[in-house]
Design a protein around this motif. Structure first.
Motif, short mmCIF file in Angstrom:
data_model
loop_
_atom_site.label_atom_id
_atom_site.label_comp_id
_atom_site.label_asym_id
_atom_site.label_seq_id
_atom_site.Cartn_x
_atom_site.Cartn_y
_atom_site.Cartn_z
N LEU A 61 0.81 -1.21 0.00
CA LEU A 61 0.00 0.00 0.00
C LEU A 61 0.85 1.27 0.00
N THR A 62 2.04 1.20 0.57
CA THR A 62 2.90 2.38 0.67
C THR A 62 4.06 2.36 -0.31
N ALA A 63 3.95 1.52 -1.34
CA ALA A 63 5.05 1.33 -2.28
C ALA A 63 5.46 2.63 -2.97
N ARG A 64 4.53 3.55 -3.18
CA ARG A 64 4.83 4.78 -3.90
C ARG A 64 5.28 5.92 -2.99
N TRP A 65 5.30 5.69 -1.69
CA TRP A 65 5.73 6.74 -0.76
C TRP A 65 7.24 6.94 -0.86
N ARG A 66 7.68 8.18 -0.64
CA ARG A 66 9.11 8.43 -0.53
C ARG A 66 9.63 7.80 0.76
N ARG A 67 10.86 7.33 0.71
CA ARG A 67 11.39 6.54 1.82
C ARG A 67 11.48 7.34 3.12
N ARG A 68 11.91 8.60 3.03
CA ARG A 68 12.05 9.39 4.24
C ARG A 68 10.69 9.57 4.91
N ARG A 69 9.69 9.90 4.11
CA ARG A 69 8.34 10.07 4.64
C ARG A 69 7.83 8.78 5.26
N LEU A 70 8.06 7.67 4.58
CA LEU A 70 7.58 6.37 5.08
C LEU A 70 8.28 6.00 6.38
N LEU A 71 9.60 6.23 6.43
CA LEU A 71 10.37 5.88 7.61
C LEU A 71 9.91 6.68 8.83
N LEU A 72 9.75 7.98 8.65
CA LEU A 72 9.35 8.83 9.77
C LEU A 72 7.91 8.55 10.19
N THR A 73 7.04 8.29 9.22
CA THR A 73 5.66 7.96 9.56
C THR A 73 5.58 6.67 10.35
N ALA A 74 6.31 5.66 9.90
CA ALA A 74 6.30 4.37 10.59
C ALA A 74 6.81 4.51 12.01
N LEU A 75 7.90 5.24 12.20
CA LEU A 75 8.46 5.41 13.54
C LEU A 75 7.55 6.24 14.42
N ALA A 76 6.87 7.23 13.83
CA ALA A 76 5.92 8.04 14.60
C ALA A 76 4.74 7.21 15.07
N VAL A 77 4.22 6.35 14.19
CA VAL A 77 3.10 5.48 14.55
C VAL A 77 3.53 4.52 15.66
N PHE A 78 4.71 3.93 15.51
CA PHE A 78 5.21 2.99 16.50
C PHE A 78 5.37 3.67 17.87
N THR A 79 5.96 4.84 17.87
CA THR A 79 6.21 5.55 19.13
C THR A 79 4.90 5.97 19.79
N ALA A 80 3.98 6.53 19.00
CA ALA A 80 2.69 6.96 19.54
C ALA A 80 1.90 5.77 20.09
N ALA A 81 1.97 4.63 19.40
CA ALA A 81 1.24 3.45 19.85
C ALA A 81 1.76 2.96 21.19
N ASN A 82 3.07 3.03 21.41
CA ASN A 82 3.62 2.62 22.69
C ASN A 82 3.24 3.59 23.80
N ALA A 83 3.11 4.87 23.47
CA ALA A 83 2.62 5.83 24.46
C ALA A 83 1.18 5.49 24.85
N LEU A 84 0.39 5.11 23.86
CA LEU A 84 -0.99 4.70 24.16
C LEU A 84 -1.02 3.42 24.99
N SER A 85 -0.06 2.50 24.74
CA SER A 85 0.02 1.29 25.55
C SER A 85 0.31 1.65 27.01
N ALA A 86 1.21 2.61 27.21
CA ALA A 86 1.55 3.02 28.58
C ALA A 86 0.37 3.65 29.30
N LEU A 87 -0.55 4.23 28.53
CA LEU A 87 -1.71 4.91 29.12
C LEU A 87 -2.97 4.05 29.12
N ALA A 88 -2.89 2.84 28.57
CA ALA A 88 -4.08 1.99 28.41
C ALA A 88 -4.76 1.73 29.75
N PRO A 89 -6.06 2.02 29.85
CA PRO A 89 -6.76 1.83 31.13
C PRO A 89 -7.22 0.41 31.37
N ASP A 90 -7.29 -0.41 30.29
CA ASP A 90 -7.80 -1.76 30.45
C ASP A 90 -7.17 -2.68 29.42
#
Length: 406
Positions: A61-90
């Motif tokens: 799905l992301t084959a046409r994305w530029r690599r820098r954009r894809l790399l930063l987006t992936a790392l941002a999603v990963f980091t934000a998801a772990n913050a949500l894990s730390a805050l998960a109430p249940d």
């Protein structure tokens, strides 16, 4: 140049820590969210299953994305998801955040490998990829015991540690990584799965899957089976995980060398035999700290040696499809991790906390039989289909052999 490679490696270090550290904090998660330890272990299964299933889909799905954009987006999603894990109430919310973290990881790791090859001249690509993948291996030696120790009182602190690692890598790459050329058109999902029509490739991928079911069924619940040795002390468990990590690094280093010396078949048979013996002895080794440390040294040494041999095996079967076959091997690895959580939980229910590693013994023996009957001493490469990627890229990818290359 070196700084950017190290920042990419820091990202894979964060991903590796997040993937494997759960084994050390299951008890705290279970107590905090009022679920069983077996249920808490499903966090690992959910992450691994999501990674395995999403990786080829998201790559397409992301084959046409530029690599820098894809790399930063992936790392941002990963980091934000772990913050949500730390805050998960249940518990349900925590599982949902693990799926999101897996999506980010499934995009980041292969993109980081591709970016590494674009940052260096062709003659240095192998070393660049090894640097990036080294972050994943070092996570087993440093990230997991560190995360376990940090989360000994509150598992959410472990998640915040992963967030910090991801955020530093994200910030560093955003500042120091320039835009890269748009990658060549990617292989479609159907073509990625085409090699699975070959019987020997299916057998090799199945071998990876079964082995990692066996390995993860014990590793995820290592804190449980080691409880008589650790007496519930986080410091002792951290020491066991540290030895496990060092042995993993040693196994990864050793695997490439013994494969070149002995050949894939001999390594697979030897490693699966040693793993089966280690699993069979664990109900007794786990009773004392000395025995636990013996297991912590032997089992991952065999496991990672085996894991390095498998990509060599697949590449030798069809060199023209080397990048795709390594990707499929990684998906099988993560599917095995996902199934391992459920298999370990079921075995614990049926056999008890001391004896559940016997399931892994049986599975390791099945791997031994499968490897013995489906490998040849000098396998002839399968007829290659038209190449889907440039030959230099294939040659470089074939040089990489890592259980974390995904």
């Amino acid at each position: 140049m070196r700084l950017r490679l190290l920042l990419l490696a820091l990202g894979t270090f964060a991903v590796g820590t997040d993937t494997m550290v759960m084994a050390g904090i299951l008890g705290q998660v279970a107590d905090d969210l009022d679920v069983s330890v077996a249920a808490a272990g499903q966090m690992v299964s959910v992450f691994a299953l999501a990674y395995a299933l999403l990786a080829p889909v998201l790559a397409t799905l992301t084959a046409r994305w530029r690599r820098r954009r894809l790399l930063l987006t992936a790392l941002a999603v990963f980091t934000a998801a772990n913050a949500l894990s730390a805050l998960a109430p249940d518990y349900p919310t925590l599982l949902a955040t693990r799926v999101l973290a897996a999506a980010g990881a499934a995009l980041y790791t292969p993109t980081a490998n591709a970016v590494a090859t674009a940052l260096v001249p062709p003659e240095r690509r192998g070393r660049a990829i090894a640097t990036v993948l080294g972050g994943m291996t070092v996570a087993t030696a440093l990230g997991v015991p560190l995360g376990t120790y940090v989360g000994r009182g509150d598992w959410r602190l472990t998640m915040w540690l992963v967030v910090a690692l991801g955020a530093v890598a994200l910030l560093g790459l955003a500042v120091f990584l320039r835009e890269l050329p748009t990658p060549a058109p990617a292989v479609g999902l159907r073509e990625r799965l085409a090699p699975l029509r070959e019987g020997r490739i299916v057998a090799a991928v199945a071998t990876t899957f079964v082995f990692f079911v066996a390995f993860q069924a014990v590793y995820i619940y290592l804190a449980i089976v080691m409880r008589p040795a650790t007496d519930g002390e986080a410091g002792r468990l951290s020491l066991i995980l540290l030895v496990t990590g060092i042995a993993s690094v040693a196994g990864s280093w050793l695997g490439g060398r013994v494969v070149d010396r002995w050949g894939v078949r001999a390594v697979l048979l030897a490693a699966s035999s040693v793993a089966a013996l280690a699993f069979a002895a664990l109900p007794w080794l786990g009773l004392t700290m000395a025995g636990a440390l013996v297991y912590a040294a032997v089992s991952p040494l065999a496991g990672w040696t085996f894991s390095v041999a498998q990509p060599h095996r697949l590449v030798s079967l069809s060199p023209a499809h080397a990048p795709l076959l390594i990707s499929l091997n990684s998906s099988a690895l993560y599917l095995g991790m996902a199934a391992g959580g459920g298999a370990g939980s079921l075995a614990m229910t049926l056999l008890g906390e001391r004896w559940f590693p016997l399931l892994s013994t049986t599975l390791a023996l099945a791997v031994l039989a499968l490897a013995a009957t489906t490998t040849a001493r000098r396998p002839a490469p399968l007829q290659a289909r038209p190449a889907t990627e440039d030959a230099p890229a294939q040659r470089e990818t074939a040089r990489v052999s890592s259980p974390s290359d995904d």
